[in-house]
Design a protein around this motif. Structure first.
Motif, PDB file in Angstrom:
ATOM      1  N   MET A 147      39.722  38.740  28.473  1.00 12.64           N
ATOM      2  CA  MET A 147      38.936  39.709  29.222  1.00 12.64           C
ATOM      3  C   MET A 147      37.456  39.601  28.875  1.00 12.64           C
ATOM      4  O   MET A 147      37.080  38.914  27.937  1.00 12.64           O
ATOM      5  CB  MET A 147      39.446  41.130  28.928  1.00 12.64           C
ATOM      6  CG  MET A 147      40.555  41.586  29.882  1.00 12.64           C
ATOM      7  SD  MET A 147      41.975  40.457  29.984  1.00 12.64           S
ATOM      8  CE  MET A 147      42.835  40.804  28.466  1.00 12.64           C
ATOM      9  N   SER A 188      35.686  44.685  26.205  1.00 13.21           N
ATOM     10  CA  SER A 188      36.906  45.307  26.720  1.00 13.21           C
ATOM     11  C   SER A 188      37.690  45.949  25.583  1.00 13.21           C
ATOM     12  O   SER A 188      37.723  45.445  24.461  1.00 13.21           O
ATOM     13  CB  SER A 188      37.785  44.265  27.414  1.00 13.21           C
ATOM     14  OG  SER A 188      37.102  43.690  28.512  1.00 13.21           O
ATOM     15  N   GLU A 201      42.261  48.449  28.137  1.00 16.48           N
ATOM     16  CA  GLU A 201      41.902  47.668  29.325  1.00 16.48           C
ATOM     17  C   GLU A 201      42.609  46.305  29.327  1.00 16.48           C
ATOM     18  O   GLU A 201      43.085  45.839  30.370  1.00 16.48           O
ATOM     19  CB  GLU A 201      40.385  47.483  29.376  1.00 16.48           C
ATOM     20  CG  GLU A 201      39.621  48.775  29.623  1.00 16.48           C
ATOM     21  CD  GLU A 201      38.120  48.611  29.435  1.00 16.48           C
ATOM     22  OE1 GLU A 201      37.371  49.484  29.897  1.00 16.48           O
ATOM     23  OE2 GLU A 201      37.711  47.605  28.822  1.00 16.48           O
ATOM     24  N   SER A 202      42.699  45.705  28.158  1.00 20.72           N
ATOM     25  CA  SER A 202      43.405  44.426  28.062  1.00 20.72           C
ATOM     26  C   SER A 202      44.879  44.595  28.400  1.00 20.72           C
ATOM     27  O   SER A 202      45.482  43.759  29.091  1.00 20.72           O
ATOM     28  CB  SER A 202      43.266  43.847  26.644  1.00 20.72           C
ATOM     29  OG  SER A 202      41.911  43.622  26.326  1.00 20.72           O
ATOM     30  N   ILE A 213      45.341  44.877  32.221  1.00 23.84           N
ATOM     31  CA  ILE A 213      45.240  43.578  32.905  1.00 23.84           C
ATOM     32  C   ILE A 213      46.484  42.726  32.627  1.00 23.84           C
ATOM     33  O   ILE A 213      47.024  42.064  33.525  1.00 23.84           O
ATOM     34  CB  ILE A 213      43.970  42.834  32.451  1.00 23.84           C
ATOM     35  CG1 ILE A 213      42.718  43.584  32.915  1.00 23.84           C
ATOM     36  CG2 ILE A 213      43.963  41.416  32.996  1.00 23.84           C
ATOM     37  CD1 ILE A 213      42.521  43.595  34.412  1.00 23.84           C
ATOM     38  N   ARG A 247      40.530  41.786  23.226  1.00 18.47           N
ATOM     39  CA  ARG A 247      40.279  41.414  24.618  1.00 18.47           C
ATOM     40  C   ARG A 247      41.057  40.170  25.047  1.00 18.47           C
ATOM     41  O   ARG A 247      40.753  39.575  26.076  1.00 18.47           O
ATOM     42  CB  ARG A 247      38.777  41.205  24.851  1.00 18.47           C
ATOM     43  CG  ARG A 247      38.164  40.086  24.059  1.00 18.47           C
ATOM     44  CD  ARG A 247      36.659  40.054  24.193  1.00 18.47           C
ATOM     45  NE  ARG A 247      36.103  38.886  23.540  1.00 18.47           N
ATOM     46  CZ  ARG A 247      35.918  37.708  24.139  1.00 18.47           C
ATOM     47  NH1 ARG A 247      36.253  37.570  25.410  1.00 18.47           N
ATOM     48  NH2 ARG A 247      35.414  36.687  23.490  1.00 18.47           N
ATOM     49  N   VAL A 255      38.674  37.839  34.618  1.00 17.85           N
ATOM     50  CA  VAL A 255      39.567  37.368  33.564  1.00 17.85           C
ATOM     51  C   VAL A 255      39.527  35.842  33.507  1.00 17.85           C
ATOM     52  O   VAL A 255      39.595  35.167  34.538  1.00 17.85           O
ATOM     53  CB  VAL A 255      41.026  37.830  33.815  1.00 17.85           C
ATOM     54  CG1 VAL A 255      41.952  37.285  32.735  1.00 17.85           C
ATOM     55  CG2 VAL A 255      41.100  39.342  33.862  1.00 17.85           C
TER      56      VAL A 255
END
Length: 699
Positions: free
Chosen positions: A228, A232, A236-237, A240, A281, A316
């Motif tokens: 990421m 991040s 958030e990671s 995704i 991340r 990404v």
């Protein structure tokens, strides 16, 4: 292991079809277990395990192991048809064929053993393979010379007297072959020119072959690494990674997906294994695929679909592949100037993305991430008695906790849990709060702002160095293309063809190992040819006739390269191993022909042409038998019937193609080469005779 069993069964079946005698077939087949079982003891002595390379060596030489026994038994059968008793036939046949059998085996050993001492990464592959194959072939010689004649003498039955007295009629193949061999001996120059033309034409196939180091494996397991954007958070990671998992799960041929968030690791390493790096991340998705037998496409095709599926993920970086050989190539740039290196790497990455047919292009240049820059005021700190060590320790403990070795541990029955104490995230992101951190000084604690300048900035996450120079590695996913083909395309890119002064390109990865492989292959091949020649000189007591035997080597190259081209295989490490193995095998045909021709001239006092035709007539059958037996023994490997044939298949294809081509051409060309070498030998003798007559006599 089942490849070993299938190859052995096919080799024995070929012997049965040719000899049409159960007893003779059993005598030949006994050589297989009697040669393989002692090989296991030798493997134990050398510390080798039953792995893909040692089992591959046994699977490929299974046809060779029965080779010596076939030649012995076929010769004994021929003597039995003359009306001799089994014991007499075994003694005379073994004595007649002994030199040829020893020569064929020691040429194989002379090829295999030098490969075991190659250096570098390829040498690690060749070591166990070469020694295992050489030991197995040696034991096959011991069985053929010691046990096979003894078993034949007491196990075979004598032929009926009436049948033995009848002259043996040649079959359709033998009649046509003898006609072709006679024509070639009458038209020697045409045959020689045609053989040279075939060899030159076969070399033209080399540029058409894709080149690589190791073919990509189909292990039904791949991984997807997600990276990421800087800054991040773990949440958030995770979001995704979960989105990527939902995209991959419905794909055909995908069984399950295991997600690891907050660390980057390979397929074979877990979150705490070597190679796993903690980074909030980054995430790794390990994707289990259906087995090769259950799907209609290769793993490379599945990985290509995964790349297309993950394209909608925003912001990404992702790479697809297990990271093994054949999955990617690396372009490594190095320089002492960080800014110049970064500019050159960005230009190279931009050009690499224009290449057709490749997968993702991922630069190892560290992304700029947000940082808090603390610049000490050394004069003010010295005035207040604040040391740099104290300043760094306070900031470190407050923002990220202490070093892991200094953290207190919570002792549980099965493990210890480190206790990390740090400021709340909202406090860590507040510059004013950080400026008020209390630093111990000479006259008491002082705020951080009094001895340092605190600002928000950005910087690289890490600096990579190689040979004390900063470097950037750019990974190019091959997407099933051979590394040699991609390397050729990369070398033509403007950004890499003309690098700025101060920036150099370093060889790395599969491209470096491929160059090392072909360099070592040339040396091993040269040593192998020299050792074969030395062995033949020692056995035949002649310096010229071994050249006739070595003429079989160039005749086999065309078949091997053509087989690779027709099957779409790359010229890689397995193909190189196959070529080295082929060098020792193909000399067998010419050894059998030359040995009998020399014996017929000396024992039966025949002229050159009659001796050669007699050798062709007597030795064509065992040559064809052993060739078909060896090809049949390797056929399961060449057809890719195992779980993952990517490494084994090209090797067997090379050997079978070269063996078939060499057999067909050797039966016709070797007698012609024998006549030319014999002419040279006669010329030397005449020349030496003239010098002797010209010597002045002493008074």
């Amino acid at each position: 292991m089942h490849l070993l069993y299938e190859g052995a069964a096919l080799a024995i079946l070929v012997v049965l079809l040719f000899l049409r005698d159960i007893r003779a077939t059993l005598v030949s087949a006994a050589a297989l277990p009697l040669a393989i079982i002692p090989t296991f003891a030798a493997m134990h002595y050398f510390g080798f395990s039953l792995n893909i390379l040692t089992l591959l060596a046994l699977a490929l030489v299974v046809g060779v192991l029965v080779d010596d026994a076939i030649v012995e038994v076929e010769n004994i059968e021929r003597h039995l048809r003359m009306g001799k008793t089994p014991k007499q036939a075994a003694i005379e046949a073994a004595d007649e064929i002994g030199l040829a059998v020893i020569a064929t085996t020691f040429t194989l050993i002379a090829v295999f053993l030098p490969t075991a001492f190659m250096g570098g990464v390829p040498g690690k592959f060749f070591e166990s393979f070469g020694i295992t194959a050489a030991v197995a072939v040696f034991f096959s010689l011991a069985v053929a010379r010691l046990l096979t004649p003894m078993m034949a003498a007491y196990f075979l039955k004598p032929h009926p007297t009436e049948k033995a007295k009848q002259p043996e009629r040649d079959g359709w193949f033998m009649r046509h072959y003898m006609t072709a061999a006679g024509w070639c001996l009458k038209h020697r120059f045409i045959t020689l020119v045609a053989a040279i033309a075939i060899f030159v034409a076969s070399l033209q196939i080399v540029p058409l072959l894709p080149k690589g180091f190791v073919p990509p494996a189909d292990t039904a397991l791949t991984s997807v690494t997600l990276e990421m954007q800087p800054g991040s958070t773990l949440e958030e990671s995770y979001a995704i990674a979960e989105q990527a998992r939902r995209l991959l799960q419905p794909l055909a041929d995908v069984k399950q997906v295991f997600t690891l968030v907050g660390a980057a690791s390979g397929v074979s390493s877990g979150p705490i294994a070597e190679g796993g790096g903690a980074d909030v991340r980054k995430a790794t998705l390990t994707v289990s695929l259906t087995t090769r037998e259950e799907r209609s496409r290769s793993q490379t095709a599945v990985e290509a679909e995964i790349r297309q599926t993950l394209k909608p993920l925003p912001g990404v970086r992702y790479t697809v592949g297990s990271g093994g050989s054949g999955d990617k190539m690396q372009v490594v740039l190095a320089s002492d100037d960080g800014k110049l290196l970064l500019t050159a790497a960005q230009r190279a990455e931009r050009d690499l993305r224009t290449l057709q047919g490749i997968g993702n292009v991922v630069s190892g240049a560290s992304l700029q991430r947000p940082e808090i820059h603390i610049t000490p005021n050394y004069a003010r700190a010295a005035e207040l008695g604040v040391s740099t060590e104290a300043l760094g320790q306070v900031v470190r403990v407050a923002t990220s906790g202490d070093f892991s070795t200094r953290l207190p541990k919570l002792n549980l029955p099965q493990r210890q849990i480190p206790i990390r104490v740090q400021f709340d995230e909202s406090v860590r992101n507040d510059l004013d709060t950080i400026r008020q951190l209390r630093i111990p000084g000479r006259n008491g604690a002082v705020p951080l702002a009094a001895v340092a300048d605190v600002q928000l900035g950005s910087g690289p996450a890490r600096l990579d160095r190689f040979d004390r120079m900063r470097n950037v590695s750019i990974d190019v996913e091959l997407n099933g293309l051979p590394v040699g083909q991609v390397t050729t395309m990369v070398d033509k890119l403007p950004s890499l063809a003309t690098l700025p002064p101060g920036v150099i390109r370093q060889s790395s990865g599969d491209a470096e190992r491929m160059a090392e492989l072909f360099g070592g292959f040339g040396g091993a091949m040269l040593i192998g040819v020299l050792l074969i020649y030395i062995v033949l000189v020692l056995l035949f007591h002649d310096f010229l006739q071994p050249i006739t035997i070595l003429a079989a080597l160039p005749l086999s190259i065309g078949g091997a390269l053509l087989a690779l081209l027709l099957t779409g295989s790359s010229f890689s490490m397995p193909a190189v191993i196959g070529l080295l193995m082929l060098m020792g095998i193909v000399t067998k045909n010419s050894i059998l022909l030359v040995d009998y021709a020399v014996m017929a001239r000396e024992r039966d006092q025949k002229n050159r042409v009659d001796a050669l035709l007699d050798a062709c007539h007597k030795r064509a059958r065992p040559i064809v038998m052993t060739t078909i037996a060896m090809s049949a023994g390797m056929m399961p490997t060449a057809l890719g019937l195992a779980a993952d044939p990517s490494f084994r298949q090209p090797m067997a294809i090379v050997v079978i193609g070269g063996l078939l081509a060499s057999t067909v051409l050797s039966l016709l060309v070797i007698p012609v080469v024998f006549t030319f070498i014999d002419d040279i030998l006669v010329g030397f003798r005449k020349l030496s005779g003239k010098f002797k007559h010209a010597e002045p006599t002493l008074p």
